[in-house]
Design an enzyme around this catalytic site. Structure first.
Site, PDB file in Angstrom:
ATOM      1  CG  MET A 162      -0.233   0.084   2.556  1.00 60.53           C
ATOM      2  SD  MET A 162      -1.430   0.041   3.901  1.00 60.53           S
ATOM      3  CE  MET A 162      -0.334   0.177   5.329  1.00 60.53           C
ATOM      4  CB  CYS A 185       7.428   5.350   0.180  1.00 60.31           C
ATOM      5  SG  CYS A 185       6.320   5.207   1.600  1.00 60.31           S
TER       6      CYS A 185
END
Length: 242
Positions: free
Chosen positions: A95, A108
């Site tokens: 996610m 990320c």
């Protein structure tokens, strides 16, 4: 795991020579290498934490070598076999490959990269009959043991020791310790049941028409991801930046 058809090989996805050896091992163990390999699942990954000014360039590079370049390297090596079989490539993202989070930029960056790589590959492979899917797990920290209290402390201590005096003085130890404490509360969070991820990987490998993206995550994270990816940044910032 007890199947007599199971074959295992030790593989460091950072090392090209080990990836090449693994591909040769695959060829030797296929009944008919000319028919190719049906699927590859890129699941190797490491994680760390730390705000941008607290994170060394070496850490950024180390995480990227496994999560991003390891995925690219392994996929490229297997593609000739996958193409022959008109098979599947399944990349495990996160996610956090769709929405950023403070203190998680090393992770990320790599997962956003996996998403982009997968999309580009999907476009290229479509005319060749190869399907490319991305699995974006939510919070499974408790299940994966990516973090333990001991690991968090070790990362935090090393990070503080390597900071410049300027950064130490500007932020202060109290601020730094608060961020480390937040990671301690995070390390035992999330689901301990990884079956939603496994089921999605299975579907991506076996379904006649696999999905482009799978989202094995609870409703909180799924809703947050929709807000952060579909609404203007000013709105999601208002909701989630404190």
């Amino acid at each position: 795991m007890t199947s007599d058809r199971m074959r295992t090989i030790q593989l460091n996805v950072v090392k090209q020579e080990e990836v090449d050896t693994a591909v040769e091992f695959i060829k030797e163990n296929l009944k008919d290498p000319e028919k190719g390999l049906w699927g590859v699942v890129n699941n190797a990954g490491i994680s760390t934490f730390g705000e941008v000014e607290f994170t060394s360039m070496e850490t950024y590079k180390e995480v990227a070598e496994v999560n991003l370049w390891g995925t690219v390297r392994t996929t490229k090596a297997c593609l000739p076999l996958i193409r022959r079989a008109k098979g599947r490539v399944v990349n495990i993202s996160s996610m956090l490959g769709r929405m950023a989070n403070p203190a998680r930029s090393p992770y990320c960056i790599t997962k956003f990269g996996v998403e982009a790589f997968s999309d580009c590959l999907r476009y290229e492979m479509h005319p060749l009959g190869v399907k490319v899917s991305v699995v974006e797990p939510g919070n499974f920290i408790a299940a994966t043991s990516l973090y333990s209290p001991e690991k968090i402390k070790a990362i935090g201590d090393k990070m503080w020791d390597e900071l410049s005096e300027t950064v130490k003085n500007d932020y202060g130890r109290k601020y730094f310790d608060e961020k480390i404490a937040r990671m301690h509360t995070y390390c035992n969070s999330g689901s301990t049941d990884t079956s939603p991820v496994i089921n999605d990987v299975t579907h991506a490998l076996t379904a006649e028409t696999p999905y482009t993206r799978y989202n094995p995550m609870d409703y909180y994270w799924w809703t947050r991801m929709q807000i952060m990816t579909h609404l203007p940044g000013a709105i999601s910032d208002k909701i989630y930046i404190h």
